[in-house]
Design an enzyme around this catalytic site. Structure first.
Site, PDB file in Angstrom:
ATOM      1  N   HIS A  78     -14.226   7.867  -2.882  1.00  0.00           N
ATOM      2  CA  HIS A  78     -14.437   8.809  -1.786  1.00  0.00           C
ATOM      3  C   HIS A  78     -13.773  10.139  -2.121  1.00  0.00           C
ATOM      4  CE1 HIS A  78     -10.297   8.072  -0.618  1.00  0.00           C
ATOM      5  NE2 HIS A  78     -10.537   6.776  -0.660  1.00  0.00           N
TER       6      HIS A  78
HETATM    7  P1  TYD Z   1      -9.424   3.679   1.867  1.00  0.00           P
HETATM    8  O1  TYD Z   1      -8.855   5.044   1.982  1.00  0.00           O
HETATM    9  O2  TYD Z   1     -10.902   3.534   1.789  1.00  0.00           O
HETATM   10  O3  TYD Z   1      -8.782   2.913   0.615  1.00  0.00           O
HETATM   11  P2  TYD Z   1      -8.752   3.263  -0.949  1.00  0.00           P
HETATM   12  O4  TYD Z   1      -9.227   4.632  -1.133  1.00  0.00           O
HETATM   13  O5  TYD Z   1      -7.341   3.112  -1.313  1.00  0.00           O
HETATM   14  O6  TYD Z   1      -9.580   2.263  -1.650  1.00  0.00           O
HETATM   15  O7  TYD Z   1      -8.850   2.802   3.073  1.00  0.00           O
HETATM   16  C1  TYD Z   1      -9.088   1.416   3.159  1.00  0.00           C
HETATM   17  C2  TYD Z   1      -8.950   0.998   4.608  1.00  0.00           C
HETATM   18  O8  TYD Z   1      -7.624   1.239   5.089  1.00  0.00           O
HETATM   19  C3  TYD Z   1      -9.891   1.763   5.545  1.00  0.00           C
HETATM   20  O9  TYD Z   1     -10.371   0.825   6.508  1.00  0.00           O
HETATM   21  C4  TYD Z   1      -8.995   2.751   6.252  1.00  0.00           C
HETATM   22  C5  TYD Z   1      -7.643   2.093   6.220  1.00  0.00           C
HETATM   23  N1  TYD Z   1      -6.546   3.065   6.097  1.00  0.00           N
HETATM   24  C6  TYD Z   1      -5.753   3.359   7.197  1.00  0.00           C
HETATM   25  O10 TYD Z   1      -5.944   2.813   8.292  1.00  0.00           O
HETATM   26  N2  TYD Z   1      -4.728   4.256   7.045  1.00  0.00           N
HETATM   27  C7  TYD Z   1      -4.484   4.878   5.862  1.00  0.00           C
HETATM   28  O11 TYD Z   1      -3.539   5.701   5.758  1.00  0.00           O
HETATM   29  C8  TYD Z   1      -5.330   4.587   4.738  1.00  0.00           C
HETATM   30  C9  TYD Z   1      -5.118   5.252   3.408  1.00  0.00           C
HETATM   31  C10 TYD Z   1      -6.350   3.683   4.892  1.00  0.00           C
END
Ligand code: TYD
Length: 144
Positions: A53
Site C-alpha cells: 500500500h
Molecule cells: P496494514 O497497515 O495493512 O499492515 P502492513 O502494511 O504492515 O502489512 O495493517 C494491517 C491491519 O492492522 C489493518 O486492519 C489495519 C490495522 N492497523 C491498525 O489498526 N493500526 C495501525 O497503526 C496499523 C499500522 C494497522
C-alpha cells in the site's frame, strides 16, 4: 529517473556500551516529523509479505529493530529494494510511496515510527489508484 529524492536511510545515534548498545529517536530532530504513532511487526512467518500500500499523507521511519527484511519502494516511476538489518539505521518513507516488505528473517522485528495516527482513509490499497494519484502531471501555476 530516480526514486523520490527524499527517500533515504537515516543513521540514528548509537550509544555504544559494553553493557549493550542504545539508540534513540527524537521526532523533528533525527527524523523530519513528529512521532504520533509507533507500531511493530513481529512473528512474521517465513515467506510472508507485508505492506502492499501507499499513504496519502503519512510519513514513516522503518527500522529493523531485530533481524533483517527487505523493503521495496515504488514512487510510481521506479522501484528500489532496501535491505534493513541494523537497529541504528532507519528508512525514511515520505508520503505517496508504495511499499512492500518481504524476506523477514526468523525473529525479526520491524519497528515503525509514524507521523500520524492510524487512519484507513490515508491508504491507497489499490496499486492502480496509487499510480493514478502520483502520475497525474501537475499543472504549472496559472495553467488550467
Ligand atoms: P496494514 O497497515 O495493512 O499492515 P502492513 O502494511 O504492515 O502489512 O495493517 C494491517 C491491519 O492492522 C489493518 O486492519 C489495519 C490495522 N492497523 C491498525 O489498526 N493500526 C495501525 O497503526 C496499523 C499500522 C494497522
Amino acid at each position: 529517473m530516480t526514486l523520490k529524492a527524499d527517500i533515504r536511510t537515516i543513521k540514528l545515534p548509537k550509544i555504544q556500551d559494553p553493557r549493550g548498545n542504545l539508540t534513540f529517536i527524537e521526532g523533528g530532530q533525527h527524523i523530519p516529523f513528529d512521532i504520533q504513532r509507533v507500531y511493530y511487526l513481529y512473528d512474521v512467518p517465513a515467506g510472508e509479505m507485508r505492506g502492499g500500500h501507499a499513504h496519502k499523507e503519512l510519513q514513516q521511519l522503518v527500522i529493523a529493530a531485530s533481524g533483517s527484511f527487505d523493503v521495496i519502494l515504488d514512487d510510481g516511476y521506479k522501484q528500489q529494494r532496501y535491505t534493513l538489518n541494523r537497529p541504528n539505521i532507519g528508512l525514511f518513507i515520505p508520503r505517496l510511496v508504495w511499499r512492500e516488505l518481504e524476506n523477514f528473517s526468523s525473529g525479526s522485528v520491524c519497528l515503525v515510527m509514524a507521523s500520524l495516527r492510524y487512519d484507513e482513509g490515508d491508504y491507497y490499497r489499490d496499486y492502480q489508484d496509487f499510480k493514478q494519484a502520483v502520475q497525474i502531471p501537475q499543472s504549472a501555476p496559472g495553467e488550467r
